[in-house]
Design a protein around this motif. Structure first.
Motif, PDB file in Angstrom:
ATOM      1  N   LYS A 198       8.461 -45.176  13.419  1.00  0.00           N
ATOM      2  CA  LYS A 198       7.384 -44.268  13.813  1.00  0.00           C
ATOM      3  C   LYS A 198       7.894 -43.191  14.750  1.00  0.00           C
ATOM      4  N   GLN A 199       8.761 -43.563  15.693  1.00  0.00           N
ATOM      5  CA  GLN A 199       9.301 -42.580  16.626  1.00  0.00           C
ATOM      6  C   GLN A 199      10.207 -41.581  15.914  1.00  0.00           C
ATOM      7  N   LEU A 200      11.007 -42.072  14.963  1.00  0.00           N
ATOM      8  CA  LEU A 200      11.872 -41.164  14.218  1.00  0.00           C
ATOM      9  C   LEU A 200      11.052 -40.200  13.365  1.00  0.00           C
ATOM     10  N   ALA A 201       9.979 -40.703  12.752  1.00  0.00           N
ATOM     11  CA  ALA A 201       9.115 -39.835  11.955  1.00  0.00           C
ATOM     12  C   ALA A 201       8.433 -38.800  12.841  1.00  0.00           C
ATOM     13  N   LYS A 202       8.038 -39.219  14.033  1.00  0.00           N
ATOM     14  CA  LYS A 202       7.406 -38.292  14.973  1.00  0.00           C
ATOM     15  C   LYS A 202       8.396 -37.216  15.420  1.00  0.00           C
ATOM     16  N   ASP A 232      10.645 -31.646  15.032  1.00  0.00           N
ATOM     17  CA  ASP A 232      11.773 -30.768  14.748  1.00  0.00           C
ATOM     18  C   ASP A 232      11.395 -29.741  13.685  1.00  0.00           C
ATOM     19  N   GLU A 233      10.557 -30.130  12.710  1.00  0.00           N
ATOM     20  CA  GLU A 233      10.145 -29.209  11.668  1.00  0.00           C
ATOM     21  C   GLU A 233       9.224 -28.138  12.230  1.00  0.00           C
ATOM     22  N   ASP A 234       8.448 -28.484  13.266  1.00  0.00           N
ATOM     23  CA  ASP A 234       7.548 -27.516  13.871  1.00  0.00           C
ATOM     24  C   ASP A 234       8.302 -26.450  14.642  1.00  0.00           C
ATOM     25  N   ASN A 235       9.463 -26.778  15.181  1.00  0.00           N
ATOM     26  CA  ASN A 235      10.243 -25.818  15.991  1.00  0.00           C
ATOM     27  C   ASN A 235      11.029 -24.926  15.139  1.00  0.00           C
TER      28      ASN A 235
END
Length: 109
Positions: free
Chosen positions: A97-101, A106-109
C-alpha cells in the motif's frame, strides 16, 4: 484609554483564530503516527491471537486425550508460527500500500 467594544473584540478574536488556522497545518503527521500505531497493534494482536488459539487447541486436545504437555506445547508452537506468518503477510500488505501510494505521488509530480 477606551475599552474595545464587544464587536471589536469579536473581530479581533476572529482574526486571531484565522491566523492560528493558517499556521496549524502540521496536523497530518499526527494522523500518520496514529495510523502506524494502529498497524503495530494489529500485528501484535495477530501474534497473540495465534498463540491463544494454539494454546486453546493444545490444551483441549491434551485434556481430551489425557496427555497433558504434549499437544499443548506442540500447538503453542503452531500458533506462534501461524501468528508470525499472519504478521508477515500484514507487513507485506502495508508495504504494498505504501509503495502504491508513493508511486501515485511520483506520477503527480
Amino acid at each position: 484609554m477606551r475599552e474595545p467594544s464587544a464587536e471589536e473584540r469579536l473581530k479581533l478574536l476572529e482574526e486571531r483564530i484565522e491566523q492560528a488556522r493558517k499556521t496549524g497545518d502540521d496536523d497530518h503527521h499526527m494522523k500518520k503516527d496514529y495510523s502506524q500505531a494502529q498497524l503495530a497493534w494489529r500485528m501484535v494482536i495477530e501474534l497473540v491471537a495465534g498463540l491463544g488459539i494454539g494454546f486453546g487447541i493444545g490444551y483441549g486436545l491434551d485434556t481430551l486425550f489425557g496427555t497433558m504437555p504434549i499437544f499443548l506445547v506442540l500447538f503453542i508452537f503452531f500458533g506462534f508460527a501461524a501468528g508470525v506468518k499472519t504478521m508477515l503477510n500484514s507487513a507485506k500488505e502495508m508495504q504494498m500500500k505504501q509503495l502504491a501510494k508513493l508511486a501515485g505521488e511520483d506520477e503527480d509530480n
